[in-house]
Design a protein around this motif. Structure first.
Motif, PDB file in Angstrom:
ATOM      1  N   LEU A  21       0.822  -1.195   0.000  1.00  0.00           N
ATOM      2  CA  LEU A  21       0.000   0.000   0.000  1.00  0.00           C
ATOM      3  C   LEU A  21       0.865   1.257   0.000  1.00  0.00           C
ATOM      4  O   LEU A  21       1.986   1.256   0.509  1.00  0.00           O
ATOM      5  N   THR A  22       0.314   2.335  -0.534  1.00  0.00           N
ATOM      6  CA  THR A  22       0.960   3.643  -0.487  1.00  0.00           C
ATOM      7  C   THR A  22       0.584   4.323   0.822  1.00  0.00           C
ATOM      8  O   THR A  22      -0.271   3.842   1.576  1.00  0.00           O
ATOM      9  N   ARG A  23       1.169   5.479   1.076  1.00  0.00           N
ATOM     10  CA  ARG A  23       0.811   6.245   2.276  1.00  0.00           C
ATOM     11  C   ARG A  23      -0.672   6.607   2.271  1.00  0.00           C
ATOM     12  O   ARG A  23      -1.356   6.491   3.281  1.00  0.00           O
ATOM     13  N   GLN A  24      -1.166   7.045   1.130  1.00  0.00           N
ATOM     14  CA  GLN A  24      -2.576   7.432   1.016  1.00  0.00           C
ATOM     15  C   GLN A  24      -3.500   6.240   1.309  1.00  0.00           C
ATOM     16  O   GLN A  24      -4.471   6.366   2.046  1.00  0.00           O
ATOM     17  N   GLU A  25      -3.177   5.097   0.743  1.00  0.00           N
ATOM     18  CA  GLU A  25      -3.998   3.901   0.950  1.00  0.00           C
ATOM     19  C   GLU A  25      -3.960   3.435   2.405  1.00  0.00           C
ATOM     20  O   GLU A  25      -4.980   3.038   2.964  1.00  0.00           O
ATOM     21  N   LEU A  26      -2.779   3.498   3.014  1.00  0.00           N
ATOM     22  CA  LEU A  26      -2.673   3.092   4.414  1.00  0.00           C
ATOM     23  C   LEU A  26      -3.448   4.049   5.308  1.00  0.00           C
ATOM     24  O   LEU A  26      -4.164   3.615   6.211  1.00  0.00           O
ATOM     25  N   ALA A  27      -3.323   5.340   5.058  1.00  0.00           N
ATOM     26  CA  ALA A  27      -4.061   6.321   5.852  1.00  0.00           C
ATOM     27  C   ALA A  27      -5.566   6.069   5.734  1.00  0.00           C
ATOM     28  O   ALA A  27      -6.289   6.103   6.731  1.00  0.00           O
ATOM     29  N   GLU A  28      -6.030   5.786   4.539  1.00  0.00           N
ATOM     30  CA  GLU A  28      -7.445   5.481   4.326  1.00  0.00           C
ATOM     31  C   GLU A  28      -7.851   4.228   5.103  1.00  0.00           C
ATOM     32  O   GLU A  28      -8.892   4.198   5.753  1.00  0.00           O
ATOM     33  N   THR A  29      -7.023   3.206   5.058  1.00  0.00           N
ATOM     34  CA  THR A  29      -7.310   1.948   5.749  1.00  0.00           C
ATOM     35  C   THR A  29      -7.359   2.149   7.266  1.00  0.00           C
ATOM     36  O   THR A  29      -8.219   1.591   7.944  1.00  0.00           O
ATOM     37  N   LEU A  30      -6.449   2.955   7.792  1.00  0.00           N
ATOM     38  CA  LEU A  30      -6.394   3.199   9.237  1.00  0.00           C
ATOM     39  C   LEU A  30      -7.350   4.298   9.682  1.00  0.00           C
ATOM     40  O   LEU A  30      -7.466   4.565  10.882  1.00  0.00           O
ATOM     41  N   GLU A  31      -7.980   4.949   8.708  1.00  0.00           N
ATOM     42  CA  GLU A  31      -8.909   6.050   8.975  1.00  0.00           C
ATOM     43  C   GLU A  31      -8.239   7.195   9.723  1.00  0.00           C
ATOM     44  O   GLU A  31      -8.764   7.723  10.711  1.00  0.00           O
ATOM     45  N   ILE A  32      -7.048   7.561   9.238  1.00  0.00           N
ATOM     46  CA  ILE A  32      -6.330   8.724   9.742  1.00  0.00           C
ATOM     47  C   ILE A  32      -5.897   9.552   8.544  1.00  0.00           C
ATOM     48  O   ILE A  32      -5.953   9.094   7.400  1.00  0.00           O
ATOM     49  N   SER A  33      -5.455  10.779   8.783  1.00  0.00           N
ATOM     50  CA  SER A  33      -4.994  11.622   7.683  1.00  0.00           C
ATOM     51  C   SER A  33      -3.574  11.218   7.265  1.00  0.00           C
ATOM     52  O   SER A  33      -2.836  10.604   8.045  1.00  0.00           O
ATOM     53  N   VAL A  34      -3.216  11.590   6.061  1.00  0.00           N
ATOM     54  CA  VAL A  34      -1.861  11.315   5.576  1.00  0.00           C
ATOM     55  C   VAL A  34      -0.845  12.064   6.436  1.00  0.00           C
ATOM     56  O   VAL A  34       0.220  11.533   6.752  1.00  0.00           O
ATOM     57  N   SER A  35      -1.170  13.277   6.843  1.00  0.00           N
ATOM     58  CA  SER A  35      -0.222  14.038   7.669  1.00  0.00           C
ATOM     59  C   SER A  35      -0.039  13.376   9.040  1.00  0.00           C
ATOM     60  O   SER A  35       1.071  13.379   9.581  1.00  0.00           O
ATOM     61  N   SER A  36      -1.094  12.803   9.599  1.00  0.00           N
ATOM     62  CA  SER A  36      -0.943  12.065  10.865  1.00  0.00           C
ATOM     63  C   SER A  36      -0.062  10.843  10.666  1.00  0.00           C
ATOM     64  O   SER A  36       0.792  10.538  11.505  1.00  0.00           O
ATOM     65  N   LEU A  37      -0.259  10.157   9.554  1.00  0.00           N
ATOM     66  CA  LEU A  37       0.567   8.992   9.232  1.00  0.00           C
ATOM     67  C   LEU A  37       2.027   9.400   9.079  1.00  0.00           C
ATOM     68  O   LEU A  37       2.921   8.751   9.622  1.00  0.00           O
ATOM     69  N   PHE A  71      -1.217  -5.886  11.927  1.00  0.00           N
ATOM     70  CA  PHE A  71      -1.567  -4.792  12.828  1.00  0.00           C
ATOM     71  C   PHE A  71      -3.067  -4.734  13.074  1.00  0.00           C
ATOM     72  O   PHE A  71      -3.521  -4.616  14.210  1.00  0.00           O
ATOM     73  N   LEU A  72      -3.858  -4.830  12.013  1.00  0.00           N
ATOM     74  CA  LEU A  72      -5.312  -4.778  12.151  1.00  0.00           C
ATOM     75  C   LEU A  72      -5.845  -5.957  12.964  1.00  0.00           C
ATOM     76  O   LEU A  72      -6.749  -5.796  13.786  1.00  0.00           O
ATOM     77  N   ALA A  73      -5.281  -7.134  12.748  1.00  0.00           N
ATOM     78  CA  ALA A  73      -5.711  -8.322  13.505  1.00  0.00           C
ATOM     79  C   ALA A  73      -5.375  -8.155  14.982  1.00  0.00           C
ATOM     80  O   ALA A  73      -6.172  -8.513  15.856  1.00  0.00           O
ATOM     81  N   PHE A  74      -4.206  -7.619  15.271  1.00  0.00           N
ATOM     82  CA  PHE A  74      -3.801  -7.384  16.669  1.00  0.00           C
ATOM     83  C   PHE A  74      -4.706  -6.335  17.301  1.00  0.00           C
ATOM     84  O   PHE A  74      -5.125  -6.496  18.448  1.00  0.00           O
ATOM     85  N   ALA A  75      -5.017  -5.279  16.566  1.00  0.00           N
ATOM     86  CA  ALA A  75      -5.880  -4.214  17.083  1.00  0.00           C
ATOM     87  C   ALA A  75      -7.287  -4.760  17.356  1.00  0.00           C
ATOM     88  O   ALA A  75      -7.926  -4.349  18.326  1.00  0.00           O
ATOM     89  N   ASP A  76      -7.750  -5.682  16.517  1.00  0.00           N
ATOM     90  CA  ASP A  76      -9.060  -6.297  16.727  1.00  0.00           C
ATOM     91  C   ASP A  76      -9.078  -7.131  17.999  1.00  0.00           C
ATOM     92  O   ASP A  76     -10.086  -7.184  18.707  1.00  0.00           O
TER      93      ASP A  76
END
Length: 78
Positions: A21-37, A71-76
């Motif tokens: 994934l790119t930064r944009q795609e990861l930010a979208e997946t994590l539901e955070i902004s690119v700048s936060s990422l 990461f997502l599985a651990f967070a779940d």
């Protein structure tokens, strides 16, 4: 790989059609902004392994979907 991780790998692969994934795609997946990422990356606080491609200030970052899925599985589970 456990079933929850596999579920996330399948979901991410179906959504993006690639294994990284790119930064944009990861930010979208994590539901955070690119700048936060980017802030997490700069501080070294991002709990997802990634690869930096290039040495310039605008280097590309790629995030393997298996790492994102872990990461997502651990967070779940938490």
């Amino acid at each position: 790989m456990n079933s929850t991780t596999q579920m996330y790998v399948d979901l991410l692969y179906r959504k993006y059609g690639k294994t990284q994934l790119t930064r944009q795609e990861l930010a979208e997946t994590l539901e955070i902004s690119v700048s936060s990422l980017e802030g997490l990356i700069l501080k070294g606080d991002l709990p997802i392994r990634y690869k930096r491609i290039g040495v310039s200030q605008k280097a590309r970052y790629v995030f393997p979907i298996i790492e994102v899925a872990n990461f997502l599985a651990f967070a779940d589970a938490a």
